[in-house]
Design a protein around this motif. Structure first.
Motif, PDB file in Angstrom:
ATOM      1  N   GLY A 264       0.781  -1.224   0.000  1.00  0.00           N
ATOM      2  CA  GLY A 264       0.000   0.000   0.000  1.00  0.00           C
ATOM      3  C   GLY A 264       0.807   1.265   0.000  1.00  0.00           C
ATOM      4  O   GLY A 264       0.697   2.074   0.922  1.00  0.00           O
ATOM      5  N   PRO A 265       1.619   1.500  -0.979  1.00  0.00           N
ATOM      6  CA  PRO A 265       2.444   2.707  -1.003  1.00  0.00           C
ATOM      7  C   PRO A 265       1.633   3.995  -1.114  1.00  0.00           C
ATOM      8  O   PRO A 265       2.157   5.070  -0.847  1.00  0.00           O
ATOM      9  CB  PRO A 265       3.320   2.491  -2.243  1.00  0.00           C
ATOM     10  N   GLU A 266       0.319   3.892  -1.506  1.00  0.00           N
ATOM     11  CA  GLU A 266      -0.478   5.118  -1.596  1.00  0.00           C
ATOM     12  C   GLU A 266      -0.715   5.752  -0.232  1.00  0.00           C
ATOM     13  O   GLU A 266      -1.143   6.898  -0.135  1.00  0.00           O
ATOM     14  CB  GLU A 266      -1.830   4.821  -2.273  1.00  0.00           C
ATOM     15  N   ARG A 267      -0.441   5.027   0.839  1.00  0.00           N
ATOM     16  CA  ARG A 267      -0.643   5.577   2.180  1.00  0.00           C
ATOM     17  C   ARG A 267       0.642   6.192   2.750  1.00  0.00           C
ATOM     18  O   ARG A 267       0.683   6.547   3.925  1.00  0.00           O
ATOM     19  CB  ARG A 267      -1.148   4.475   3.112  1.00  0.00           C
ATOM     20  N   VAL A 268       1.668   6.311   1.934  1.00  0.00           N
ATOM     21  CA  VAL A 268       2.951   6.839   2.408  1.00  0.00           C
ATOM     22  C   VAL A 268       3.081   8.311   2.009  1.00  0.00           C
ATOM     23  O   VAL A 268       2.886   8.671   0.854  1.00  0.00           O
ATOM     24  CB  VAL A 268       4.130   6.046   1.812  1.00  0.00           C
ATOM     25  N   THR A 269       3.416   9.149   3.009  1.00  0.00           N
ATOM     26  CA  THR A 269       3.664  10.568   2.756  1.00  0.00           C
ATOM     27  C   THR A 269       5.145  10.854   2.955  1.00  0.00           C
ATOM     28  O   THR A 269       5.708  10.538   4.009  1.00  0.00           O
ATOM     29  CB  THR A 269       2.847  11.446   3.714  1.00  0.00           C
ATOM     30  N   LEU A 270       5.780  11.431   1.929  1.00  0.00           N
ATOM     31  CA  LEU A 270       7.190  11.816   2.000  1.00  0.00           C
ATOM     32  C   LEU A 270       7.266  13.335   2.042  1.00  0.00           C
ATOM     33  O   LEU A 270       6.686  14.017   1.200  1.00  0.00           O
ATOM     34  CB  LEU A 270       7.965  11.293   0.782  1.00  0.00           C
ATOM     35  N   ASP A 271       8.005  13.876   2.995  1.00  0.00           N
ATOM     36  CA  ASP A 271       8.087  15.329   3.171  1.00  0.00           C
ATOM     37  C   ASP A 271       9.516  15.704   3.578  1.00  0.00           C
ATOM     38  O   ASP A 271       9.944  15.391   4.691  1.00  0.00           O
ATOM     39  CB  ASP A 271       7.092  15.785   4.243  1.00  0.00           C
TER      40      ASP A 271
ATOM     41  N   ALA B  17      -4.230   2.186   8.061  1.00  0.00           N
ATOM     42  CA  ALA B  17      -3.035   2.823   8.634  1.00  0.00           C
ATOM     43  C   ALA B  17      -2.329   3.704   7.598  1.00  0.00           C
ATOM     44  O   ALA B  17      -2.508   3.549   6.390  1.00  0.00           O
ATOM     45  CB  ALA B  17      -2.064   1.769   9.166  1.00  0.00           C
ATOM     46  N   THR B  18      -1.536   4.649   8.111  1.00  0.00           N
ATOM     47  CA  THR B  18      -0.735   5.538   7.250  1.00  0.00           C
ATOM     48  C   THR B  18       0.690   5.632   7.788  1.00  0.00           C
ATOM     49  O   THR B  18       0.959   5.334   8.952  1.00  0.00           O
ATOM     50  CB  THR B  18      -1.338   6.952   7.182  1.00  0.00           C
ATOM     51  N   LEU B  19       1.581   6.058   6.878  1.00  0.00           N
ATOM     52  CA  LEU B  19       2.993   6.228   7.241  1.00  0.00           C
ATOM     53  C   LEU B  19       3.452   7.604   6.751  1.00  0.00           C
ATOM     54  O   LEU B  19       3.290   7.937   5.577  1.00  0.00           O
ATOM     55  CB  LEU B  19       3.861   5.144   6.591  1.00  0.00           C
ATOM     56  N   ALA B  20       4.015   8.406   7.664  1.00  0.00           N
ATOM     57  CA  ALA B  20       4.567   9.719   7.311  1.00  0.00           C
ATOM     58  C   ALA B  20       6.076   9.704   7.567  1.00  0.00           C
ATOM     59  O   ALA B  20       6.512   9.392   8.679  1.00  0.00           O
ATOM     60  CB  ALA B  20       3.899  10.821   8.126  1.00  0.00           C
ATOM     61  N   ILE B  21       6.826  10.026   6.520  1.00  0.00           N
ATOM     62  CA  ILE B  21       8.289  10.081   6.638  1.00  0.00           C
ATOM     63  C   ILE B  21       8.708  11.511   6.335  1.00  0.00           C
ATOM     64  O   ILE B  21       8.516  12.014   5.232  1.00  0.00           O
ATOM     65  CB  ILE B  21       8.978   9.112   5.661  1.00  0.00           C
TER      66      ILE B  21
ATOM     67  N   SER C 218      11.824  20.324  -2.776  1.00  0.00           N
ATOM     68  CA  SER C 218      11.377  19.481  -1.670  1.00  0.00           C
ATOM     69  C   SER C 218      10.450  18.398  -2.178  1.00  0.00           C
ATOM     70  O   SER C 218       9.833  18.496  -3.246  1.00  0.00           O
ATOM     71  CB  SER C 218      10.650  20.323  -0.609  1.00  0.00           C
ATOM     72  N   VAL C 219      10.374  17.341  -1.375  1.00  0.00           N
ATOM     73  CA  VAL C 219       9.438  16.250  -1.655  1.00  0.00           C
ATOM     74  C   VAL C 219       8.282  16.399  -0.684  1.00  0.00           C
ATOM     75  O   VAL C 219       8.473  16.270   0.533  1.00  0.00           O
ATOM     76  CB  VAL C 219      10.125  14.885  -1.477  1.00  0.00           C
ATOM     77  N   ARG C 220       7.108  16.741  -1.175  1.00  0.00           N
ATOM     78  CA  ARG C 220       5.927  16.837  -0.313  1.00  0.00           C
ATOM     79  C   ARG C 220       4.767  16.213  -1.073  1.00  0.00           C
ATOM     80  O   ARG C 220       3.972  16.879  -1.702  1.00  0.00           O
ATOM     81  CB  ARG C 220       5.602  18.302   0.021  1.00  0.00           C
ATOM     82  N   SER C 221       4.709  14.894  -1.042  1.00  0.00           N
ATOM     83  CA  SER C 221       3.683  14.204  -1.814  1.00  0.00           C
ATOM     84  C   SER C 221       3.480  12.820  -1.262  1.00  0.00           C
ATOM     85  O   SER C 221       4.305  12.294  -0.517  1.00  0.00           O
ATOM     86  CB  SER C 221       4.080  14.118  -3.292  1.00  0.00           C
ATOM     87  N   ALA C 222       2.374  12.242  -1.638  1.00  0.00           N
ATOM     88  CA  ALA C 222       2.134  10.835  -1.325  1.00  0.00           C
ATOM     89  C   ALA C 222       2.834  10.003  -2.366  1.00  0.00           C
ATOM     90  O   ALA C 222       2.691  10.228  -3.560  1.00  0.00           O
ATOM     91  CB  ALA C 222       0.629  10.552  -1.331  1.00  0.00           C
ATOM     92  N   SER C 223       3.656   9.036  -1.915  1.00  0.00           N
ATOM     93  CA  SER C 223       4.408   8.195  -2.843  1.00  0.00           C
ATOM     94  C   SER C 223       3.534   7.088  -3.373  1.00  0.00           C
ATOM     95  O   SER C 223       2.770   6.480  -2.627  1.00  0.00           O
ATOM     96  CB  SER C 223       5.623   7.600  -2.115  1.00  0.00           C
ATOM     97  N   ARG C 224       3.685   6.832  -4.663  1.00  0.00           N
ATOM     98  CA  ARG C 224       2.948   5.721  -5.273  1.00  0.00           C
ATOM     99  C   ARG C 224       3.935   4.806  -5.988  1.00  0.00           C
ATOM    100  O   ARG C 224       3.951   4.689  -7.184  1.00  0.00           O
ATOM    101  CB  ARG C 224       1.893   6.249  -6.238  1.00  0.00           C
ATOM    102  N   GLY C 225       4.751   4.214  -5.171  1.00  0.00           N
ATOM    103  CA  GLY C 225       5.721   3.286  -5.742  1.00  0.00           C
ATOM    104  C   GLY C 225       6.987   3.961  -6.177  1.00  0.00           C
ATOM    105  O   GLY C 225       7.768   3.371  -6.893  1.00  0.00           O
ATOM    106  N   GLY C 226       7.254   5.151  -5.732  1.00  0.00           N
ATOM    107  CA  GLY C 226       8.510   5.832  -6.058  1.00  0.00           C
ATOM    108  C   GLY C 226       8.330   6.966  -6.991  1.00  0.00           C
ATOM    109  O   GLY C 226       9.261   7.636  -7.300  1.00  0.00           O
TER     110      GLY C 226
END
Length: 658
Positions: free
Chosen positions: A514-521, A558-562, A650-658
């Protein structure tokens, strides 16, 4: 003077005398040296020091196993800036470059032998300039009869021979020049067809060589030989034929000198006509009356042919050297240039005139000039010259590496009369060689690091695996993570760095949970140290793998914020990358996540601080894992971040597989 067995008179200042060194020795704290207080010195040491202080020649005393040094005023100019620190210290402490030549002499002197080294070269500071000087140095043992045959100390006496050495060298150079000139004169006499004769007042030849008899077979000068006068023709400056009464020989009999001579056309017996130059000088008596003459006939026809051939040869030579990329030059003995090619002028900006003699050294890097001079001094003896050095490129101002080679040109006697040399640009070749060495060293370093990581990873996986299948699954996943890190490293050039956003994107892309639940900032361009990439990649892999199995990447709700950022600590001069890994809305089912975190948690809490000097925290909250990692990054990151006006992407987006 105190003798053996006598107590030293403490009321008399010692050493005696008012010289600078006598006063300095009296004021010196000898108790802080291996010699101890002066009162306890052996009589021989005191007597020898006293003798040296009153001597006009440079003298030094080296005493004991450590060769503690005392010297007189005459030594001060030799020591230069090493004075007064040399007093009371072991020999050569302040002059290590002199230890090599002097050590054999001192060893022999300690064994009881007096040794003299003639004309030893030394580099001295004279009037603030580095100067070369020569000395005859004698080392004499100071033997105390009560202490056995081995010397207790050494007396060093120096006598400057600089003037003699320079005079000898100048005489040798003068003799070399004289020999060279004599050799050149012999070559000239052998090559040029010159006729020489001594002529009496009546015009008859008194003495002549074979060449002159060829021109005057009757041994009578042309103006006095009607039968052969017609073979000689000459013209004055206006082109009018010269009368026989104005032939050079006739003018000499009237007391005139004809120099450098008159060109005349001579007809050979076979009808061939050759140009010759006839020069005459009268021989005068005490009353300045002509008593004969010296006549020289020079076949300038042959010389003209030779000159033309030489001009043609020079033209071919210049055409050749101007058509090749090397810098070409010609020189005399000792590196004195006589000619430089247009390539030299184009590269260095020096004209041919500027490069003559030793002028070419101005284009050589200052650090390479002494080596160039030294190699030229050895060139004549070795018969070749090869050296590497840097030349200044006039257009860019940079110094580039050149390989220089020269070959001697010798005369019939084997004497070197000239050097022909080329300088070839090898700057890129040296750079490639240096790069190759760097790459090999980096490969070896990375290989050692990689093997260490694989070994540790294998051991930890074995310790935490339930069975072989469990080991295989875990090991392959971790090996894949390591391979991904290596793939990033392998794409770098000499100055490249792996950035953190590349690393985290690569790891998240490898997860299927579920990479759509990952936020990279966080900012891009955070450059990692190459030595930290592997270990940091393994830590991120452990976090991501457990998130897929038990946490935010494996549960739909669940979600993941990095998040990550760069800070420079106030008490440290290094940039730190801070990474915050936070899972939310994770439901704990069955066994606690803590039961599954053996190797991963140990890697984060122990390996990262130990191997990378990182700061970490790890907590299993009711919502999921919360982990922070602070790791040092490349200084170029800090420089990049500190640049005014820099647009830090900067990276401020939800990752969808990279």
């Amino acid at each position: 003077m105190q003798r053996k067995g006598q107590a030293m008179d403490r009321t008399t200042p010692w050493p005696l005398g008012s010289s600078a060194m006598a006063e300095r020795i009296r004021a010196f704290d000898w108790s802080a040296t291996p010699l101890g207080p002066v009162a306890g010195w052996p009589a021989m040491l005191r007597d020898t020091v006293q003798l040296a202080l009153h001597h006009a020649m440079p003298m030094a005393v080296l005493w004991g196993d450590q060769r503690i040094q005392l010297y007189n005023d005459a030594c001060i100019p030799i020591l230069g800036k090493r004075h007064p620190d040399s007093l009371g210290r072991p020999a050569f402490t302040n002059w290590p470059e002199a230890a090599g030549p002097a050590e054999p002499l001192l060893t022999r002197a300690i064994a009881g032998e007096t040794v003299t080294l003639a004309d030893a070269p030394l580099r001295l500071d004279r009037d603030g300039r580095d100067a070369e000087a020569w000395f005859s140095i004698t080392t004499s043992p100071l033997i105390d009869s009560d202490a056995g045959p081995r010397a207790a100390g050494i007396l060093v006496t120096a006598f400057e021979t600089t003037a003699t050495v320079i005079a000898d060298r100048e005489r040798a150079a003068a003799f070399a020049v004289l020999r060279k000139r004599e050799a050149q004169q012999r070559v000239i006499l052998e090559v040029l067809p010159v006729g020489v004769a001594v002529v009496r007042p009546d015009g008859e030849l008194e003495q002549c060589n074979a060449v002159m008899r060829h021109f005057l077979p009757t041994e009578t000068m042309p103006s006095r030989d009607p039968e052969r006068q017609g073979r000689w023709q000459g013209w004055d400056a206006e082109g009018r034929p010269i009368d026989v009464r104005d032939f050079p020989g006739a003018r000499a009999l009237r007391g005139e000198s004809v120099l450098p001579g008159t060109e005349m056309l001579y007809t050979e017996d076979d009808g061939r006509r050759v140009w010759v130059r006839v020069a005459t000088v009268p021989l005068m008596d005490a009353e300045r009356r002509p008593q004969g003459q010296i006549t020289v006939v020079h076949d300038v026809d042959a010389m003209k042919r030779g000159a033309e051939a030489l001009r043609a040869s020079e033209s071919r030579f210049r055409s050749l050297v101007e058509g090749i990329p090397q810098l070409v030059w010609r020189a005399r003995e000792g590196g004195l240039w006589t000619w430089a090619s247009p390539q030299w002028t184009a590269f260095t900006g020096q004209s041919c005139a500027d490069s003559l003699d030793m002028g070419w050294l101005d284009a050589v890097h200052p650090e390479d000039r002494d080596d160039a001079r030294a190699l030229w001094e050895k060139a004549a003896a070795s018969g070749s010259l090869a050296m590497a050095g840097r030349l200044r490129h006039a257009a860019s101002g940079e110094y580039r590496w050149f390989q220089t080679r020269a070959t001697p040109v010798r005369d019939a006697d084997g004497t070197i009369i000239e050097w022909l040399g080329t300088s070839n640009d090898v700057h890129e070749l040296r750079a490639l060689k240096d790069r190759q060495q760097i790459l090999v060293a980096e490969l070896q370093h990375r290989t050692r690091n990689l093997m260490g990581v694989v070994r540790s990873m294998t051991q930890k996986t074995l310790e935490t695996s339930v069975d072989l299948d469990d080991f295989r699954a875990r090991f392959w996943h971790r090996l894949d993570a390591l391979a991904r890190a290596q793939q990033l490293l392998s794409r770098l050039d000499d100055y490249g760095r792996v950035t953190f956003d590349e690393l985290i994107r690569t790891e998240i892309a490898a997860m299927d949970g579920g990479p759509e639940r990952v936020t990279l900032d966080g900012p891009m361009d955070v450059r990692l140290r190459s030595s930290s990439v592997q270990t940091l990649a393994m830590a991120l892999h452990e976090l991501a793998t457990n998130a897929v199995k038990y946490g935010a990447l494996g549960q739909a709700q669940a979600t993941l914020a990095i998040r990550w950022w760069v800070e420079r600590a106030a008490d440290e001069d290094r940039p730190m990358l801070w990474v915050d890994w936070r899972e939310s809305n994770v439901r704990h089912e069955g066994a606690q996540q803590g039961d599954r975190w053996g190797h991963g948690r140990e890697l984060i809490e122990r390996a990262l601080p130990y191997q990378l000097d990182a700061r970490t925290s790890f907590a299993l909250t009711p919502d999921g894992v919360h982990c922070t990692i602070a790791v040092p990054v490349s200084h170029t990151t800090a420089a990049f971040m500190d640049m005014p006006g820099k647009d830090h992407r900067s990276v401020r987006s939800a990752s969808r597989g990279g």
